[in-house]
Write an enzyme that holds these catalytic residues in place. Structure first.
Site, PDB file in Angstrom:
ATOM      1  N   ASN A 180      24.916 -21.903  20.109  1.00 44.09           N
ATOM      2  CA  ASN A 180      23.780 -21.676  20.861  1.00 44.09           C
ATOM      3  C   ASN A 180      23.065 -20.493  20.541  1.00 44.09           C
ATOM      4  O   ASN A 180      23.578 -19.615  20.921  1.00 44.09           O
ATOM      5  CB  ASN A 180      23.689 -22.104  22.442  1.00 44.09           C
ATOM      6  CG  ASN A 180      22.491 -21.960  23.053  1.00 44.09           C
ATOM      7  OD1 ASN A 180      21.791 -21.190  22.889  1.00 44.09           O
ATOM      8  ND2 ASN A 180      22.317 -22.945  24.008  1.00 44.09           N
ATOM      9  N   ASP A 220      25.860 -27.610  22.909  1.00 46.83           N
ATOM     10  CA  ASP A 220      25.978 -26.886  24.223  1.00 46.83           C
ATOM     11  C   ASP A 220      25.723 -28.136  25.321  1.00 46.83           C
ATOM     12  O   ASP A 220      24.463 -28.854  25.499  1.00 46.83           O
ATOM     13  CB  ASP A 220      24.761 -25.888  24.454  1.00 46.83           C
ATOM     14  CG  ASP A 220      24.444 -25.483  25.921  1.00 46.83           C
ATOM     15  OD1 ASP A 220      25.348 -25.792  26.658  1.00 46.83           O
ATOM     16  OD2 ASP A 220      23.652 -24.411  25.881  1.00 46.83           O
TER      17      ASP A 220
END
Length: 259
Positions: free
Chosen positions: A7, A149
Protein backbone atom coordinates in the site's frame (compact mmCIF):
# COMPACT_ATOMS: atom_id res chain seq x y z
CA UNK A 1 8.21 -16.25 -7.67
CA UNK A 2 8.17 -13.41 -5.15
CA UNK A 3 4.77 -11.71 -4.90
CA UNK A 4 4.60 -8.47 -2.90
CA UNK A 5 1.68 -6.40 -1.67
CA UNK A 6 2.43 -2.74 -0.98
CA UNK A 7 0.00 0.00 0.00
CA UNK A 8 1.80 3.09 -1.29
CA UNK A 9 -0.46 5.76 0.23
CA UNK A 10 -0.15 7.81 -2.96
CA UNK A 11 2.00 6.82 -5.94
CA UNK A 12 3.04 10.35 -6.84
CA UNK A 13 4.19 11.11 -3.31
CA UNK A 14 5.95 7.74 -2.93
CA UNK A 15 7.41 7.26 -6.41
CA UNK A 16 11.03 7.47 -5.15
CA UNK A 17 10.23 4.73 -2.61
CA UNK A 18 8.49 2.60 -5.25
CA UNK A 19 11.38 2.84 -7.72
CA UNK A 20 13.81 2.18 -4.89
CA UNK A 21 11.93 -0.98 -3.94
CA UNK A 22 11.75 -2.22 -7.53
CA UNK A 23 15.48 -1.60 -8.01
CA UNK A 24 16.56 -3.19 -4.73
CA UNK A 25 14.18 -6.13 -4.32
CA UNK A 26 13.16 -6.86 -7.91
CA UNK A 27 9.86 -8.62 -7.14
CA UNK A 28 8.31 -10.90 -9.74
CA UNK A 29 4.88 -9.41 -9.00
CA UNK A 30 4.11 -6.20 -7.10
CA UNK A 31 0.51 -5.56 -6.07
CA UNK A 32 -0.12 -1.92 -5.23
CA UNK A 33 -2.95 -0.29 -3.31
CA UNK A 34 -3.98 3.30 -2.61
CA UNK A 35 -2.20 4.71 -5.63
CA UNK A 36 -4.64 7.67 -5.38
CA UNK A 37 -4.20 8.61 -9.01
CA UNK A 38 -6.28 8.41 -12.17
CA UNK A 39 -4.91 6.09 -14.83
CA UNK A 40 -4.02 8.94 -17.19
CA UNK A 41 -1.96 10.67 -14.47
CA UNK A 42 0.11 7.72 -13.32
CA UNK A 43 3.86 8.39 -13.76
CA UNK A 44 4.25 5.24 -15.84
CA UNK A 45 7.58 6.26 -17.36
CA UNK A 46 9.21 6.13 -13.93
CA UNK A 47 7.92 2.60 -13.48
CA UNK A 48 9.14 1.60 -16.93
CA UNK A 49 12.51 3.16 -16.12
CA UNK A 50 12.77 0.67 -13.27
CA UNK A 51 12.10 -2.17 -15.73
CA UNK A 52 8.43 -2.81 -14.95
CA UNK A 53 5.07 -2.66 -16.68
CA UNK A 54 1.67 -2.76 -15.08
CA UNK A 55 -2.07 -3.03 -15.24
CA UNK A 56 -3.73 -0.13 -13.44
CA UNK A 57 -7.16 0.55 -11.99
CA UNK A 58 -6.77 4.07 -10.66
CA UNK A 59 -9.04 6.68 -9.15
CA UNK A 60 -8.32 10.38 -8.73
CA UNK A 61 -7.40 11.17 -5.14
CA UNK A 62 -8.62 7.91 -3.62
CA UNK A 63 -8.19 4.13 -3.65
CA UNK A 64 -6.59 2.67 -6.79
CA UNK A 65 -4.88 -0.69 -7.31
CA UNK A 66 -2.33 -2.13 -9.73
CA UNK A 67 -0.32 -5.23 -10.61
CA UNK A 68 3.27 -4.69 -11.78
CA UNK A 69 5.59 -7.26 -13.33
CA UNK A 70 9.03 -7.09 -14.97
CA UNK A 71 8.88 -5.88 -18.56
CA UNK A 72 10.02 -9.27 -19.83
CA UNK A 73 7.31 -11.13 -17.96
CA UNK A 74 4.00 -9.46 -18.76
CA UNK A 75 0.85 -10.17 -16.80
CA UNK A 76 -2.45 -10.96 -18.50
CA UNK A 77 -5.29 -8.83 -17.17
CA UNK A 78 -8.36 -10.80 -16.05
CA UNK A 79 -10.62 -8.19 -14.44
CA UNK A 80 -10.59 -4.69 -12.93
CA UNK A 81 -13.71 -4.94 -10.82
CA UNK A 82 -14.94 -7.29 -8.15
CA UNK A 83 -18.12 -9.04 -9.32
CA UNK A 84 -21.40 -8.04 -7.72
CA UNK A 85 -20.94 -4.27 -7.53
CA UNK A 86 -23.90 -2.06 -8.27
CA UNK A 87 -23.56 0.69 -10.86
CA UNK A 88 -23.05 3.38 -8.22
CA UNK A 89 -20.00 1.67 -6.72
CA UNK A 90 -17.16 3.34 -8.60
CA UNK A 91 -14.39 2.65 -6.11
CA UNK A 92 -11.20 1.28 -7.67
CA UNK A 93 -10.43 -1.49 -5.21
CA UNK A 94 -9.78 -4.71 -7.13
CA UNK A 95 -7.67 -5.90 -10.05
CA UNK A 96 -6.83 -9.46 -11.09
CA UNK A 97 -4.20 -10.79 -13.45
CA UNK A 98 -2.42 -13.97 -14.53
CA UNK A 99 1.35 -14.21 -14.20
CA UNK A 100 2.44 -17.47 -15.73
CA UNK A 101 0.15 -20.09 -14.22
CA UNK A 102 -0.61 -18.01 -11.11
CA UNK A 103 -3.67 -15.81 -10.65
CA UNK A 104 -2.85 -12.73 -8.57
CA UNK A 105 -5.37 -10.24 -7.21
CA UNK A 106 -4.48 -6.85 -5.75
CA UNK A 107 -7.25 -5.67 -3.46
CA UNK A 108 -7.91 -2.73 -1.19
CA UNK A 109 -10.77 -3.31 1.21
CA UNK A 110 -12.84 -0.42 2.54
CA UNK A 111 -11.69 0.91 5.89
CA UNK A 112 -15.22 0.93 7.31
CA UNK A 113 -14.88 3.69 9.90
CA UNK A 114 -16.79 4.95 11.70
CA UNK A 115 -18.54 1.81 12.89
CA UNK A 116 -22.31 2.10 12.77
CA UNK A 117 -22.37 4.12 9.55
CA UNK A 118 -22.97 3.16 5.93
CA UNK A 119 -19.19 2.96 5.52
CA UNK A 120 -19.07 -0.03 7.83
CA UNK A 121 -21.96 -1.65 5.99
CA UNK A 122 -20.14 -1.11 2.70
CA UNK A 123 -17.05 -2.81 4.14
CA UNK A 124 -19.02 -5.90 5.16
CA UNK A 125 -20.88 -6.03 1.83
CA UNK A 126 -17.55 -5.79 -0.02
CA UNK A 127 -16.15 -8.66 2.04
CA UNK A 128 -19.17 -10.77 1.17
CA UNK A 129 -18.69 -10.08 -2.55
CA UNK A 130 -15.04 -11.04 -2.16
CA UNK A 131 -16.04 -14.26 -0.39
CA UNK A 132 -18.26 -15.30 -3.27
CA UNK A 133 -15.60 -14.49 -5.86
CA UNK A 134 -12.96 -16.32 -3.80
CA UNK A 135 -15.12 -19.44 -4.04
CA UNK A 136 -15.15 -19.12 -7.82
CA UNK A 137 -11.38 -18.74 -7.86
CA UNK A 138 -10.94 -21.86 -5.74
CA UNK A 139 -13.15 -23.77 -8.15
CA UNK A 140 -10.56 -23.14 -10.88
CA UNK A 141 -8.16 -25.39 -8.91
CA UNK A 142 -5.07 -23.40 -9.76
CA UNK A 143 -2.52 -21.29 -7.84
CA UNK A 144 -4.17 -18.07 -6.67
CA UNK A 145 -2.84 -15.30 -4.40
CA UNK A 146 -5.23 -12.75 -2.91
CA UNK A 147 -2.84 -9.94 -1.97
CA UNK A 148 -3.56 -6.55 -0.54
CA UNK A 149 -4.54 -4.21 2.23
CA UNK A 150 -7.49 -6.06 3.74
CA UNK A 151 -8.14 -3.46 6.46
CA UNK A 152 -8.85 -6.33 8.86
CA UNK A 153 -6.83 -7.16 11.97
CA UNK A 154 -7.58 -10.90 12.18
CA UNK A 155 -6.84 -11.55 15.87
CA UNK A 156 -5.70 -9.75 19.00
CA UNK A 157 -2.22 -11.14 18.35
CA UNK A 158 -2.09 -9.04 15.17
CA UNK A 159 -2.21 -5.65 16.93
CA UNK A 160 0.07 -3.87 19.37
CA UNK A 161 -2.85 -2.99 21.66
CA UNK A 162 -6.27 -4.63 21.29
CA UNK A 163 -7.64 -2.09 23.74
CA UNK A 164 -6.45 0.87 21.70
CA UNK A 165 -8.12 -0.48 18.55
CA UNK A 166 -11.19 -2.01 20.19
CA UNK A 167 -13.67 0.40 18.59
CA UNK A 168 -12.04 0.52 15.16
CA UNK A 169 -13.74 -1.08 12.15
CA UNK A 170 -10.54 -3.03 11.43
CA UNK A 171 -11.07 -5.37 14.34
CA UNK A 172 -14.81 -5.49 14.93
CA UNK A 173 -16.23 -9.00 15.39
CA UNK A 174 -18.14 -8.67 12.10
CA UNK A 175 -14.97 -7.75 10.18
CA UNK A 176 -13.02 -10.60 11.71
CA UNK A 177 -15.80 -13.10 11.08
CA UNK A 178 -16.01 -12.07 7.42
CA UNK A 179 -12.25 -12.54 7.05
CA UNK A 180 -12.44 -15.97 8.69
CA UNK A 181 -15.27 -17.04 6.38
CA UNK A 182 -12.96 -16.42 3.44
CA UNK A 183 -9.94 -18.01 5.09
CA UNK A 184 -11.91 -21.13 6.04
CA UNK A 185 -12.82 -21.77 2.42
CA UNK A 186 -9.36 -23.32 2.21
CA UNK A 187 -7.01 -20.34 1.91
CA UNK A 188 -3.64 -20.16 3.69
CA UNK A 189 -2.53 -16.95 5.41
CA UNK A 190 1.06 -16.85 4.14
CA UNK A 191 2.48 -14.70 6.93
CA UNK A 192 0.96 -16.84 9.68
CA UNK A 193 2.09 -20.00 7.89
CA UNK A 194 5.64 -18.65 8.17
CA UNK A 195 5.27 -17.00 11.59
CA UNK A 196 2.56 -18.92 13.50
CA UNK A 197 2.89 -16.85 16.67
CA UNK A 198 3.96 -13.41 17.84
CA UNK A 199 3.74 -9.89 16.46
CA UNK A 200 4.24 -9.37 12.74
CA UNK A 201 3.25 -5.82 11.84
CA UNK A 202 2.69 -4.43 8.34
CA UNK A 203 1.32 -0.97 9.25
CA UNK A 204 2.44 1.79 11.62
CA UNK A 205 0.48 5.04 11.88
CA UNK A 206 2.30 8.31 11.25
CA UNK A 207 1.14 9.76 14.58
CA UNK A 208 2.50 9.45 18.12
CA UNK A 209 5.80 7.91 17.03
CA UNK A 210 4.12 4.59 16.28
CA UNK A 211 6.93 3.28 14.10
CA UNK A 212 9.62 4.29 16.55
CA UNK A 213 7.66 2.55 19.35
CA UNK A 214 6.85 -0.41 17.10
CA UNK A 215 3.15 0.17 17.80
CA UNK A 216 1.79 -1.43 14.66
CA UNK A 217 -0.64 -4.01 13.43
CA UNK A 218 -1.13 -6.49 10.61
CA UNK A 219 -3.67 -5.66 7.90
CA UNK A 220 -1.73 -6.52 4.72
CA UNK A 221 -2.39 -10.17 3.91
CA UNK A 222 -1.54 -12.70 1.21
CA UNK A 223 -3.99 -15.59 1.07
CA UNK A 224 -2.93 -18.65 -0.93
CA UNK A 225 -5.17 -21.19 -2.61
CA UNK A 226 -4.30 -24.83 -1.82
CA UNK A 227 -2.16 -25.30 -4.93
CA UNK A 228 -0.32 -22.04 -4.21
CA UNK A 229 0.15 -23.04 -0.56
CA UNK A 230 1.70 -26.33 -1.72
CA UNK A 231 4.40 -24.21 -3.39
CA UNK A 232 5.03 -21.89 -0.41
CA UNK A 233 8.72 -21.27 0.19
CA UNK A 234 8.85 -18.20 2.44
CA UNK A 235 6.99 -15.06 3.50
CA UNK A 236 7.84 -11.86 5.35
CA UNK A 237 7.61 -8.11 5.77
CA UNK A 238 10.23 -5.66 4.47
CA UNK A 239 9.92 -3.50 7.56
CA UNK A 240 12.95 -1.30 6.91
CA UNK A 241 11.17 0.41 3.99
CA UNK A 242 8.64 1.84 6.46
CA UNK A 243 11.46 3.68 8.21
CA UNK A 244 12.78 5.48 5.14
CA UNK A 245 12.27 9.13 4.29
CA UNK A 246 8.71 10.02 3.20
CA UNK A 247 7.71 6.36 3.35
CA UNK A 248 4.23 4.89 3.18
CA UNK A 249 2.68 3.96 6.51
CA UNK A 250 2.60 0.35 5.24
CA UNK A 251 5.60 -1.92 4.69
CA UNK A 252 5.90 -4.20 1.65
CA UNK A 253 4.65 -7.66 2.60
CA UNK A 254 5.58 -10.66 0.51
CA UNK A 255 5.32 -14.35 -0.20
CA UNK A 256 7.67 -16.52 -2.22
CA UNK A 257 6.26 -19.57 -4.00
CA UNK A 258 7.96 -22.12 -6.20
CA UNK A 259 7.80 -20.97 -9.80
Amino acid sequence: MKIVTYNLNGIRARMPRLVEYLDERKPDVLCLQEIKCADESIPIEDVRGAGYEGHWHGQKGFNGVAVLTPAGRPAKLRRVRLPGADEEDLHSRYIEAEVGDVVVASLYLPNGNPVGTEKFGYKLAWLERLRLHALDLLAEERPVVLAGDWNVIPTDEDVFSPRAMAHDALMQPESRAAFRRILHQGWTDAIRARFPEGPVWTFWDYTAGCFQRDAGFRIDHLLLSPSAADRLLDAGVDKDYRGREKASDHAPTWVEIED
